[in-house]
Design an enzyme around this catalytic site. Structure first.
Site, PDB file in Angstrom:
ATOM      1  CG  ASP A   1     -10.859 -43.764 -55.643  1.00 54.63           C
ATOM      2  OD1 ASP A   1     -11.934 -44.225 -55.257  1.00 54.63           O
ATOM      3  OD2 ASP A   1      -9.823 -44.445 -55.759  1.00 54.63           O
TER       4      ASP A   1
ATOM      5  CG  ASP B   1       2.088 -46.013 -45.405  1.00 56.92           C
ATOM      6  OD1 ASP B   1       1.141 -45.216 -45.329  1.00 56.92           O
ATOM      7  OD2 ASP B   1       1.963 -47.170 -45.847  1.00 56.92           O
ATOM      8  CD1 TRP B   2       0.026 -44.622 -48.084  1.00 63.02           C
ATOM      9  CD2 TRP B   2      -0.543 -43.103 -49.612  1.00 63.02           C
ATOM     10  NE1 TRP B   2      -1.353 -44.529 -48.093  1.00 63.02           N
ATOM     11  CE2 TRP B   2      -1.729 -43.619 -49.024  1.00 63.02           C
ATOM     12  CE3 TRP B   2      -0.654 -42.130 -50.607  1.00 63.02           C
ATOM     13  CZ2 TRP B   2      -2.998 -43.177 -49.388  1.00 63.02           C
ATOM     14  CZ3 TRP B   2      -1.928 -41.690 -50.979  1.00 63.02           C
ATOM     15  CH2 TRP B   2      -3.085 -42.223 -50.380  1.00 63.02           C
TER      16      TRP B   2
ATOM     17  CD  GLU C   1      -7.613 -42.142 -51.854  1.00 60.89           C
ATOM     18  OE1 GLU C   1      -7.733 -42.933 -50.898  1.00 60.89           O
ATOM     19  OE2 GLU C   1      -6.713 -42.246 -52.713  1.00 60.89           O
TER      20      GLU C   1
ATOM     21  NE  ARG D   1      -8.439 -46.658 -66.563  1.00 62.34           N
ATOM     22  CZ  ARG D   1      -9.014 -47.826 -66.247  1.00 62.34           C
ATOM     23  NH1 ARG D   1      -9.535 -47.997 -65.034  1.00 62.34           N
ATOM     24  NH2 ARG D   1      -9.083 -48.802 -67.130  1.00 62.34           N
TER      25      ARG D   1
ATOM     26  CB  THR E   1      -9.043 -37.844 -59.335  1.00 60.83           C
ATOM     27  OG1 THR E   1      -8.140 -37.628 -60.429  1.00 60.83           O
ATOM     28  CG2 THR E   1      -9.411 -36.508 -58.702  1.00 60.83           C
TER      29      THR E   1
ATOM     30  CD  GLU F   1     -12.158 -47.390 -55.022  1.00 62.50           C
ATOM     31  OE1 GLU F   1     -12.255 -48.606 -54.775  1.00 62.50           O
ATOM     32  OE2 GLU F   1     -11.285 -46.661 -54.535  1.00 62.50           O
TER      33      GLU F   1
END
Length: 285
Positions: free
Chosen positions: A103, A194-195, A105, A129, A119, A101
């Site tokens: 990422d 929640d995060w 986000e 990572r 990332t 994957e």
């Protein structure tokens, strides 16, 4: 001799497995809306896609093709105003328990506070990572280009053509690298209060819903891809310079500027998280 052998083997791998993808433009042609019950929609004859989030559901879409290496561009405009608790995810991923994957986000924030660009890279189902950045512009005011440049040598994360992060192929040093599992492109807008914002301390204000993120100008012109498991075709890496691209000296300077001025988290400097020593790639150039 070793360098020649490595490049020769990578050329052989790409020629055996890959299909050149030459696609730009229409979201109708390139993506399927996969969830959200009408909250994601395509407009302007396929040139604009929007995802929305309300208290009942978010929404998302995925590519029709799978990719094994490519330079993939997407213009995005993120949720404006008070976006705390929302996440706009844009990433490539394979399937299975040992998935790969790559990422992007985008973690929303309260009005006036910067988005966090998160990332990550997963190999064989293992991530951890993370690198995080603020952006040097308002990502909600206009569209900006977010690029994954993934080839046998490295994964380069770029924003408006400026590299912000590189994950190198260090298999020779025992570091896993995504090179054999085709990935689809995914994107979604969803609630993670929640995060997502300040570690979950700031919750989503649903009076601002529905939240919306927009997408334009998708391009996978420089890519190797397939539309089904039955139609692999050779990808001629010799005629595609993107397959062997690494950062030049100017780009290295740009990335240093971003990381010096805008990076807010780097797993390779988190001593509390890795008291026994950082992951191996952190020690490599």
């Amino acid at each position: 001799m070793a360098a020649f052998a490595t490049k020769h083997s990578l050329l052989l791998l790409s020629s055996l497995l890959l299909l050149i993808g030459v696609t730009t433009g229409s979201f109708y042609d390139n993506f399927d809306i996969t969830w959200g019950n009408g909250r994601a929609n395509i407009y302007e004859n396929g040139q604009l896609l929007t995802c929305t989030l309300d208290k009942i559901s978010g929404s998302g879409f995925q590519s029709k093709k799978e990719y094994l290496f490519g330079k993939i561009d997407m213009k995005m405009k993120l949720v404006a105003g008070n976006s705390a608790g929302t996440v706009t995810a844009y990433y490539l991923s394979s399937k299975g328990e040992t998935w790969d994957e790559i990422d992007f986000e985008f973690l929303g924030n309260v009005t006036g506070q910067p988005y966090v660009l998160h990332t990550n890279v997963f190999t064989g189902g293992i991530g951890n990572r993370e690198m995080q950045f603020y952006l040097w512009f308002d990502p909600t005011a206009d569209f900006h280009t977010y690029t994954v440049h993934w080839n046998p040598l490295n994964i380069i994360f770029l924003v408006d053509g400026i590299p912000i992060r590189v994950f190198k192929n260090n298999e020779v040093h025992g570091v896993a690298y995504p090179k054999s599992q085709p990935m689809k492109i995914y994107s979604s807008l969803w609630e993670a209060d929640d995060w997502a914002t300040q570690g979950g301390r700031v919750k989503t204000d649903w009076t601002n819903a529905p939240f919306s993120a927009s997408y334009r100008s998708f391009s996978d012109y420089d890519c190797c891809s397939r539309s089904s498991i039955w139609n692999w075709v050779t990808c001629n890496a010799n005629s595609n310079s993107w397959m062997w691209t690494t950062l030049n000296s100017n780009q290295k300077g740009q990335m240093k500027w971003v990381q010096d001025d805008y990076m807010i988290y780097n797993y390779c400097t988190d001593y509390k998280r890795f008291p026994q020593g950082f992951p191996k790639e952190c020690y490599l150039d």
